[in-house]
Design an enzyme around this catalytic site. Structure first.
Site, PDB file in Angstrom:
ATOM      1  N   ASP A 159       0.826  -1.212   0.000  1.00  0.00           N
ATOM      2  CA  ASP A 159       0.000   0.000   0.000  1.00  0.00           C
ATOM      3  C   ASP A 159       0.861   1.264   0.000  1.00  0.00           C
ATOM      4  O   ASP A 159       1.960   1.264   0.546  1.00  0.00           O
ATOM      5  CB  ASP A 159      -0.921  -0.027   1.234  1.00  0.00           C
ATOM      6  CG  ASP A 159      -2.053   0.979   1.120  1.00  0.00           C
ATOM      7  OD1 ASP A 159      -2.373   1.418  -0.003  1.00  0.00           O
ATOM      8  OD2 ASP A 159      -2.620   1.332   2.170  1.00  0.00           O
TER       9      ASP A 159
ATOM     10  N   ASN B 103     -11.101  -2.586  -5.280  1.00  0.00           N
ATOM     11  CA  ASN B 103     -10.331  -1.613  -6.070  1.00  0.00           C
ATOM     12  C   ASN B 103     -10.993  -1.266  -7.413  1.00  0.00           C
ATOM     13  O   ASN B 103     -10.618  -0.287  -8.046  1.00  0.00           O
ATOM     14  CB  ASN B 103      -8.889  -2.091  -6.299  1.00  0.00           C
ATOM     15  CG  ASN B 103      -8.006  -1.990  -5.069  1.00  0.00           C
ATOM     16  OD1 ASN B 103      -7.146  -2.832  -4.823  1.00  0.00           O
ATOM     17  ND2 ASN B 103      -8.198  -0.949  -4.264  1.00  0.00           N
TER      18      ASN B 103
HETATM   19  C1  IPE Z   1      -5.454  -2.678  -0.156  1.00  0.00           C
HETATM   20  O1  IPE Z   1      -5.115  -1.345  -0.301  1.00  0.00           O
HETATM   21  C2  IPE Z   1      -5.475  -3.350  -1.496  1.00  0.00           C
HETATM   22  C3  IPE Z   1      -4.179  -3.521  -2.157  1.00  0.00           C
HETATM   23  C4  IPE Z   1      -3.039  -3.147  -1.687  1.00  0.00           C
HETATM   24  C5  IPE Z   1      -4.231  -4.172  -3.425  1.00  0.00           C
HETATM   25  P1  IPE Z   1      -6.199  -0.204  -0.469  1.00  0.00           P
HETATM   26  O2  IPE Z   1      -5.454   1.062  -0.603  1.00  0.00           O
HETATM   27  O3  IPE Z   1      -7.161  -0.554  -1.540  1.00  0.00           O
HETATM   28  O4  IPE Z   1      -6.957  -0.290   0.933  1.00  0.00           O
HETATM   29  P2  IPE Z   1      -7.820   0.810   1.674  1.00  0.00           P
HETATM   30  O5  IPE Z   1      -8.865   1.292   0.713  1.00  0.00           O
HETATM   31  O6  IPE Z   1      -6.897   1.902   2.073  1.00  0.00           O
HETATM   32  O7  IPE Z   1      -8.381   0.111   2.875  1.00  0.00           O
HETATM   33  C1  IPE Z   2      -1.599   0.321  -3.347  1.00  0.00           C
HETATM   34  O1  IPE Z   2      -1.407   1.686  -3.377  1.00  0.00           O
HETATM   35  C2  IPE Z   2      -1.911  -0.246  -4.699  1.00  0.00           C
HETATM   36  C3  IPE Z   2      -3.282  -0.730  -4.840  1.00  0.00           C
HETATM   37  C4  IPE Z   2      -4.236  -0.630  -3.960  1.00  0.00           C
HETATM   38  C5  IPE Z   2      -3.598  -1.402  -6.073  1.00  0.00           C
HETATM   39  P1  IPE Z   2      -2.602   2.716  -3.383  1.00  0.00           P
HETATM   40  O2  IPE Z   2      -2.960   3.009  -4.790  1.00  0.00           O
HETATM   41  O3  IPE Z   2      -3.704   2.258  -2.513  1.00  0.00           O
HETATM   42  O4  IPE Z   2      -1.902   3.981  -2.742  1.00  0.00           O
HETATM   43  P2  IPE Z   2      -2.494   4.970  -1.654  1.00  0.00           P
HETATM   44  O5  IPE Z   2      -2.955   4.132  -0.514  1.00  0.00           O
HETATM   45  O6  IPE Z   2      -3.616   5.694  -2.295  1.00  0.00           O
HETATM   46  O7  IPE Z   2      -1.353   5.841  -1.299  1.00  0.00           O
HETATM   47 MG    MG Z   3      -4.089   2.429  -0.534  1.00  0.00          MG
END
Ligand code: IPE
Ligand code: IPE
Ligand code: MG
Length: 249
Positions: A20, A68
């Site tokens: 993340d 997502n």
């Molecule tokens: C969890 O991260 C999913 C992945 C890393 C693929 P998210 O960024 O989607 O999670 P939330 O929305 O912050 O809980």
């Molecule tokens: C994790 O990074 C990747 C996925 C969830 C696919 P994010 O895209 O959630 O990055 P933040 O949490 O918005 O910084």
């Molecule tokens: Mg995230």
């Protein structure tokens, strides 16, 4: 990487990782969020190298959740391309040479384009006999969806209610042959599970790190494993010699 601090007798067999912080990493540099996903793919490769160096059996990474899909369409499209083209196609030979066995976990439903499934299957097929780390990419994965799918599998089998136990349910989970994660790592300073491996992490050690995923390197994986090795796992017991198997005495 300096592995001298590691206790080879207390290695986790399976590490699960929520990658993340890609978006925030990019935003902080004045870049579009998508650049964070591109950089995140590099980070994953380095983490996989670390796993191989450490001799980890299983590394499972959360690449795309069932939630997502709610992101803007252009970001979703970019993410699918990063996973299918960069990771699955461009990198698969490199991972193959490293002895990595690539696998996928998640729902293969109508939301996943056929060409993505094909790339994932090709990468899994190419690397299926490799004996190094098993890198499982969780794509269109949700912990609740996995439990529901397992329940549906049981019902489809016609199993009687009285026969439903943890072992029966487990047989219908996506990866029944993979041991539960010993260690669960989440980056980016968020303290939540976000629907990853809900059933499997019942007794995992949780490690939360502030590093944003694109900055993650094999040294961070090592740091998490060292933290894991400093923990006492109890599984409900006390650690006393009088602990037993829980059957009436
Ligand atoms: C969890 O991260 C999913 C992945 C890393 C693929 P998210 O960024 O989607 O999670 P939330 O929305 O912050 O809980
Ligand atoms: C994790 O990074 C990747 C996925 C969830 C696919 P994010 O895209 O959630 O990055 P933040 O949490 O918005 O910084
Ligand atoms: Mg995230």
């Amino acid at each position: 990487m300096d592995l001298s601090g590691l206790d080879p007798k207390r290695m986790p067999r399976h590490v699960a990782c929520v990658m993340d912080g890609n978006g925030r990493w990019a935003t902080r540099q004045g870049l579009p969020r998508t650049e964070g996903h591109r950089a995140g793919e590099e980070a994953l490769l380095d983490a996989a190298k670390g796993a191989v160096e450490m001799g980890l059996e299983y590394l499972t990474v959360y690449a795309f959740s069932t939630e997502n899909w709610r992101r803007p369409q252009d970001e979703v499209r970019f993410l699918l391309n990063v996973i299918a083209d960069d990771l699955m196609t461009r990198r698969r030979n490199e991972l193959h040479e490293m002895g990595v066995r690539i696998r996928f976990t998640g729902r293969r439903d109508w939301r996943v384009p056929k060409w993505i499934l094909r790339r994932m299957d090709d990468a899994a097929e190419l690397t299926r006999d490799n004996k190094g780390t098993t890198l499982t990419v969780a794509f269109n994965y949700g912990g609740r969806a996995e439990i529901l799918d397992a329940v549906r599998g049981l019902l489809a089998e016609g199993v009687r209610g009285a026969k439903v136990d943890e072992r029966a349910l487990r047989r219908h989970m996506y990866q029944p042959d993979v041991p539960d994660p010993d260690l669960f790592v989440r980056t980016s300073g968020e303290y939540r599970i976000s629907n990853f491996l809900l059933w499997e992490i019942a007794y995992s050690e949780l490690v939360f790190m502030d590093v944003l995923w694109p900055d993650f390197r094999r040294e961070h994986l090592l740091e998490a494993v060292l933290e894991y090795q400093s923990r006492e796992r109890r599984f409900g017991r006390t650690g006393d010699v009088r602990d037993h198997d829980g059957l009436p005495g």
